[in-house]
Design a protein around this motif. Structure first.
Motif, PDB file in Angstrom:
ATOM      1  N   ALA A 586       0.837  -1.199   0.000  1.00  0.00           N
ATOM      2  CA  ALA A 586       0.000   0.000   0.000  1.00  0.00           C
ATOM      3  C   ALA A 586       0.874   1.253   0.000  1.00  0.00           C
ATOM      4  O   ALA A 586       1.806   1.381   0.792  1.00  0.00           O
ATOM      5  N   LYS A 587       0.566   2.180  -0.896  1.00  0.00           N
ATOM      6  CA  LYS A 587       1.322   3.424  -0.971  1.00  0.00           C
ATOM      7  C   LYS A 587       0.908   4.413   0.111  1.00  0.00           C
ATOM      8  O   LYS A 587       1.604   5.383   0.368  1.00  0.00           O
ATOM      9  N   CYS A 588      -0.244   4.152   0.741  1.00  0.00           N
ATOM     10  CA  CYS A 588      -0.727   5.078   1.768  1.00  0.00           C
ATOM     11  C   CYS A 588       0.117   4.995   3.038  1.00  0.00           C
ATOM     12  O   CYS A 588       0.198   5.962   3.798  1.00  0.00           O
ATOM     13  N   CYS A 589       0.733   3.831   3.300  1.00  0.00           N
ATOM     14  CA  CYS A 589       1.478   3.680   4.554  1.00  0.00           C
ATOM     15  C   CYS A 589       2.878   3.108   4.359  1.00  0.00           C
ATOM     16  O   CYS A 589       3.657   3.067   5.309  1.00  0.00           O
ATOM     17  N   ASN A 590       3.206   2.605   3.145  1.00  0.00           N
ATOM     18  CA  ASN A 590       4.556   2.160   2.807  1.00  0.00           C
ATOM     19  C   ASN A 590       5.185   1.270   3.876  1.00  0.00           C
ATOM     20  O   ASN A 590       6.176   1.648   4.508  1.00  0.00           O
ATOM     21  N   PRO A 591       4.626   0.076   4.115  1.00  0.00           N
ATOM     22  CA  PRO A 591       5.212  -0.801   5.148  1.00  0.00           C
ATOM     23  C   PRO A 591       6.615  -1.261   4.771  1.00  0.00           C
ATOM     24  O   PRO A 591       6.925  -1.436   3.590  1.00  0.00           O
ATOM     25  N   ILE A 592       7.458  -1.459   5.787  1.00  0.00           N
ATOM     26  CA  ILE A 592       8.797  -2.006   5.595  1.00  0.00           C
ATOM     27  C   ILE A 592       9.029  -3.087   6.651  1.00  0.00           C
ATOM     28  O   ILE A 592       8.355  -3.092   7.691  1.00  0.00           O
TER      29      ILE A 592
END
Length: 715
Positions: A586-592
């Protein structure tokens, strides 16, 4: 090799070498009591446990502390780790010793779920201890110093966590108390275990450079000493190497190569009388060329931790720069041992030392801990105040005001009084009107213009104020002045967010959820929660994950049924029970990697991976049926793009310093956008690849160290 504990005679001999007055029989009784109490206990090293309390008491003796404190060092773990309690200690060694030991025990007795809350609460308890009896903190610092000296016996992850905590909590406190000898040793030990390769590399470079400069510094010392002898000024003069961590910080935060660091050695001159300091300064400036802008008079304007000295940087005959420090013997004791050298217990009752003007900062921090609900805000405020460098400016009446470096007229106004800050409408510096975000310089004369008709501070001031006092007072104004408005605003924001999940307030906050929120965020009731969200003390991202976790547990019976078969990793993600599933992030939260994550089945697009605290899930009514368990595949580390926002006061070279700070962590930008508003506040949006949250945290910490940066946060 395991060292046996010092025998009683050896221990008494060490105390005698330190020239501290003590009652031999009372100290002997304490040694035997502690040895008996810890009988059979071992440290991680395999040594007898009593080695640790003996070492702590000797560190306290080296600080020239009183007999009660030295005995408390021997006893500091007795209440926590042995059958003996407060009453036994009081009966055997008196109330003062029992109170100090009890204070040390209380600091870390309660454990909290969150490391952030744990740190904040430990800070609160340390401040409370300092306000009641500073000896509690001195014992705690000695305890931590000895633990750092034996850190090699801890496991890898625990070792790094201890080193981090030492740098974040104990080093700033030692700095603020002026105990530089202890501060420098803790810094270098933490550096050694956090960055072992960089530490060893720097040790070798410093050793080589020191040998190169020994001849020049010896020549200067001989010359200055000869001239002082001719002037009839008794003195001690010697070269002092800078501690490794301070050199490393200068290289890291100022983006300098080791070859660009010139002051790895300083010359220190110690004289008898106050007036002789300035005579020595005149002599040095007459024989060596002073570097412009590098003279500081900490005798006329001492640092908050009571440090006094003259600092000047001069060029030698071959053009090498050297820092020279000039002070009296009394100033030197304070510089080395801080509050311990400034001890006043012989003339005062316990607790009164905290009322001394030298310790007003303790009262200020106690006020913050009452005002700030959010542990993160409190801990940031304390660290900022403990470790900031300072600038000294004047009121129109000539009073000296001490502020953090980079402070503005707004910081000055709140330092004078809260009402002056709240009604500030302008400022004059040295007689001319300046903008409120003007950075004050040493020696500026500041006049604040106020108006009774002022509506109060501007939220924009939070973008440029430097002092914790100003920042907290501004936030408090909006918190208190608009309480009802904040409650309504916060409730509206939360209700709007909850509607995305077809929930209302009653469904979202059953008793278990409120208890968990109270534990994590120190929230007592719904009104306090609404108000904190409304004025910005809490973000929805801090609240929503707890609600989601609770709801996911409740909805387990209606979620997608999955088989327990082994799962295949795709894009660094394991989707529970499914193979060959299309995965996107998801680009809304950019998980890593390292983030808590959850999968969301998107029709026709596979599984979208969100951070579990993301607030942008689809708004469809059946969304809870479309959650799916996912986890990071730690065997296949993949770089992921992180997005970070950086806010700072614009200046030439700011962008270059930001990118250089990332390069020191071997991180390179994938994307960057920047804009500057009319107040010269720069907003930078950075995209760069990292492999995990730890790598991102290190990058953010590095960015926060760049000059003029006010705020760094992940998007």
């Amino acid at each position: 090799m395991i060292q046996p504990p010092l025998s009683l005679d050896q221990y008494l001999g060490e105390l005698e070498k330190m020239n501290v007055p003590f009652d031999r029989e009372r100290i002997k009784k304490a040694y035997l009591f502690a040895s008996d109490a810890h009988e059979g206990q071992l440290r991680n090293s395999g040594e007898a446990y009593i080695v640790h309390p003996i070492s702590v008491s000797l560190i306290l003796a080296e600080l020239k502390l009183d007999e009660d404190t030295i005995i408390a060092g021997l006893m500091h773990d007795v209440i926590e780790d042995t059958p003996y309690d407060y009453e036994v200690l009081r009966a055997e060694f008196g109330e003062a010793v029992a109170e100090i030991v009890d204070g040390v025990t209380k600091i870390e007795r309660i454990k909290y779920e969150s490391r952030e809350i744990q740190q904040a609460e430990n800070f609160r308890k340390m401040l409370l201890a300092m306000s009641e009896d500073l000896r509690v903190i001195l014992v705690k610092l000695a305890d931590r110093l000895h633990n750092m000296r034996t850190l090699k016996y801890k496991q890898g992850s625990s070792r790094i966590a201890t080193a981090d905590e030492t740098l974040e909590i104990y080093v700033p406190i030692a700095h603020r108390l002026g105990i530089f000898r202890m501060k420098w040793e803790m810094e270098d030990l933490a550096f050694r275990y956090k960055e072992p390769e960089k530490y060893e590399e720097l040790v070798q470079k410093v050793d080589m450079k020191r040998k190169e400069r020994e001849k020049e510094i010896s020549s200067m010392i001989d010359d200055i000493s000869t001239q002082l002898d001719e002037m009839g000024i008794p003195h001690t003069i010697y070269g002092r190497p800078k501690n490794l961590y301070s050199i490393y910080k200068k290289m890291t935060f100022k983006n300098r190569a080791f070859e660009e660091i010139h002051d790895i050695m300083a010359i220190r001159v110690i004289v008898k009388e106050f007036e002789q300091c300035y005579a020595v300064l005149g002599l040095i400036h007459s024989r060596y060329k002073p570097m412009p802008g590098r003279f500081k008079d900490y005798i006329a304007m001492p640092k908050p931790n009571m440090y006094q000295s003259l600092h000047t940087t001069v060029l030698s005959s071959i053009g090498q720069s050297f820092e020279v420090q000039i002070r009296t013997e009394e100033m030197h004791q304070v510089a080395e041992y801080g509050v311990a050298a400034h001890w006043k217990y012989k003339a005062k009752q316990r607790g009164e030392i905290a009322k001394d003007t030298d310790f007003n900062w303790i009262d200020q921090m106690m006020e913050w801990q009452r005002d700030l609900e959010n542990p993160a805000e409190f801990i940031d405020s304390v660290k900022m105040d403990l470790y900031n460098t300072h600038v000294y400016v004047f009121t129109p009446r000539g009073n000296v005001i001490e502020l953090p470096d980079g402070s503005t007229p707004v910081d000055f106004a709140y330092k004078i009084h809260t009402d002056v800050g709240n009604h500030c409408v302008g400022a004059k510096v040295n007689g001319r009107i300046v903008p409120l975000n003007y950075q004050l310089k040493l020696g500026d004369m500041v006049e604040i213009l106020t108006s009774k008709g002022s509506q109060g501070p501007s939220r924009d001031w939070l973008l440029f104020v430097q002092s914790s006092q100003a920042r907290n007072k501004i936030k408090n104004f909006f918190k208190k002045a608009n309480l009802l408005e904040n409650i309504e605003k916060g409730k509206e924001m939360l209700e709007k967010e909850l509607r995305k999940y077809n929930l209302n307030i009653k469904d979202a906050f059953p008793e278990p959820v409120m208890k968990e929120l109270a534990s994590k965020l120190t929230i007592k009731n719904l009104e306090q929660l609404y108000a904190s969200i409304g004025y910005g003390g809490l973000s929805l991202r801090q609240v929503i994950p707890t609600i989601k976790e609770h709801l996911v547990e409740e909805e387990k019976d209606v979620r997608i049924i999955r088989s327990p078969k082994p799962s295949k990793a795709e894009g660094g993600i394991v989707v529970e029970g499914m193979d060959d599933m299309l995965v996107r992030f998801a680009k809304c939260c950019n998980p890593i990697p390292g983030d808590k994550i959850i999968g969301f089945i998107t029709r026709g697009s596979g599984v979208t991976i969100h951070r579990s605290d993301c607030t942008n899930f689809s708004k469809t009514g059946d969304e809870f049926n479309r959650f799916i368990d996912v986890e990071w595949n730690e065997t296949q580390p993949i770089a992921h793009t992180a997005k970070v926002k950086v806010i700072g006061q614009d200046r030439p070279g700011l962008l270059g310093d930001v990118t250089a700070a990332l390069q020191t962590q071997k991180i390179y930008l994938r994307g960057l956008s920047a804009k500057v508003n009319n107040d010269r506040v720069a907003s930078l949006m950075l995209d760069f690849d990292v492999h995990n949250v730890e790598e991102l945290d290190r990058a953010i910490k590095q960015l926060k160290g760049v000059k003029n940066i006010m705020e760094v946060h992940r998007l």
